[in-house]
Design an enzyme around this catalytic site. Sequence first.
Site, PDB file in Angstrom:
ATOM      1  N   ASN A  12       0.820  -1.222   0.000  1.00 24.62           N
ATOM      2  CA  ASN A  12       0.000   0.000   0.000  1.00 24.62           C
ATOM      3  C   ASN A  12       0.855   1.275   0.000  1.00 24.62           C
ATOM      4  O   ASN A  12       0.462   2.299   0.555  1.00 24.62           O
ATOM      5  CB  ASN A  12      -0.997   0.010   1.179  1.00 24.62           C
ATOM      6  N   ARG A  15       1.684   0.570  -5.761  1.00 26.61           N
ATOM      7  CA  ARG A  15       0.655   0.366  -6.793  1.00 26.61           C
ATOM      8  C   ARG A  15      -0.747   0.798  -6.361  1.00 26.61           C
ATOM      9  O   ARG A  15      -1.439   1.509  -7.117  1.00 26.61           O
ATOM     10  CB  ARG A  15       0.643  -1.112  -7.225  1.00 26.61           C
ATOM     11  N   SER A  16      -1.196   0.367  -5.191  1.00 21.40           N
ATOM     12  CA  SER A  16      -2.599   0.683  -4.852  1.00 21.40           C
ATOM     13  C   SER A  16      -2.833   2.171  -4.554  1.00 21.40           C
ATOM     14  O   SER A  16      -3.883   2.692  -4.954  1.00 21.40           O
ATOM     15  CB  SER A  16      -3.139  -0.226  -3.739  1.00 21.40           C
TER      16      SER A  16
HETATM   17  P1  4NP Z   1       3.310  -2.199  -3.400  1.00 25.92           P
HETATM   18  O1  4NP Z   1       4.909  -2.341  -3.492  1.00 25.92           O
HETATM   19  O2  4NP Z   1       2.772  -3.554  -2.992  1.00 25.92           O
HETATM   20  O3  4NP Z   1       2.927  -1.823  -4.775  1.00 25.92           O
HETATM   21  O4  4NP Z   1       3.034  -1.117  -2.352  1.00 25.92           O
HETATM   22  C1  4NP Z   1       5.682  -2.917  -2.492  1.00 25.92           C
HETATM   23  C2  4NP Z   1       5.997  -2.184  -1.367  1.00 25.92           C
HETATM   24  C3  4NP Z   1       6.797  -2.738  -0.391  1.00 25.92           C
HETATM   25  C4  4NP Z   1       7.281  -4.029  -0.546  1.00 25.92           C
HETATM   26  C5  4NP Z   1       6.954  -4.764  -1.674  1.00 25.92           C
HETATM   27  C6  4NP Z   1       6.155  -4.202  -2.641  1.00 25.92           C
HETATM   28  N1  4NP Z   1       8.119  -4.588   0.442  1.00 25.92           N
HETATM   29  O5  4NP Z   1       8.567  -5.719   0.266  1.00 25.92           O
HETATM   30  O6  4NP Z   1       8.376  -3.927   1.463  1.00 25.92           O
END
Ligand code: 4NP
Length: 163
Positions: A12, A15-16
């Site tokens: 969060n 992408r979202s």
């Molecule tokens: P999101 O991206 O799911 O699009 O917000 C990510 C944000 C953090 C992480 C992975 C994807 N992470 O592993 O911390």
Amino acid sequence: MTTRLLFVCLGNICRSPSAENIMNHLIQQRGLSESIVCDSAGTSSYHIGSAPDSRMTAAARQRNITLVGQARQFTAQDFEQFDWILAMDRSNYRDILALDPGQQHQHKVRLICEFCRHHRDQEVPDPYYGGTDGFNYVIELLMDACSGFLDFVTQPSSLKSTS
Ligand code: 4NP
């Protein structure tokens, strides 16, 4: 009657929140702010309370979209609060449905890329560990997907997923 949309990814913070703010931009452009509202959430607890990722914010800014928001985690209560729950990838989709063991809410959960009209992607790729191009691509893909979903959801027959 208000239609409530929830966009869901893993953290969060990339992408979202992009999908939420792009959709709000399109909703404002079309004068639909009174009838459609958006939120976003992550399936993980990794970034609860954080602002959108600065790399994602910079990519959105280039397309005139300002990212606002604070990360929160998706909960089963969201099934009651929202009419449509739009997952960024299949892993998010599975994690969302895992919180609905009775399958009462499955009909309102969709992959956002189903609504793309110009891209063939089936998922929004996770840009977190990649470079600038990945963040720019997320914005481009979500512009297509959100525009397609907005056309879909404003058809008279689909304003509520349950109707
Ligand atoms: P999101 O991206 O799911 O699009 O917000 C990510 C944000 C953090 C992480 C992975 C994807 N992470 O592993 O911390």
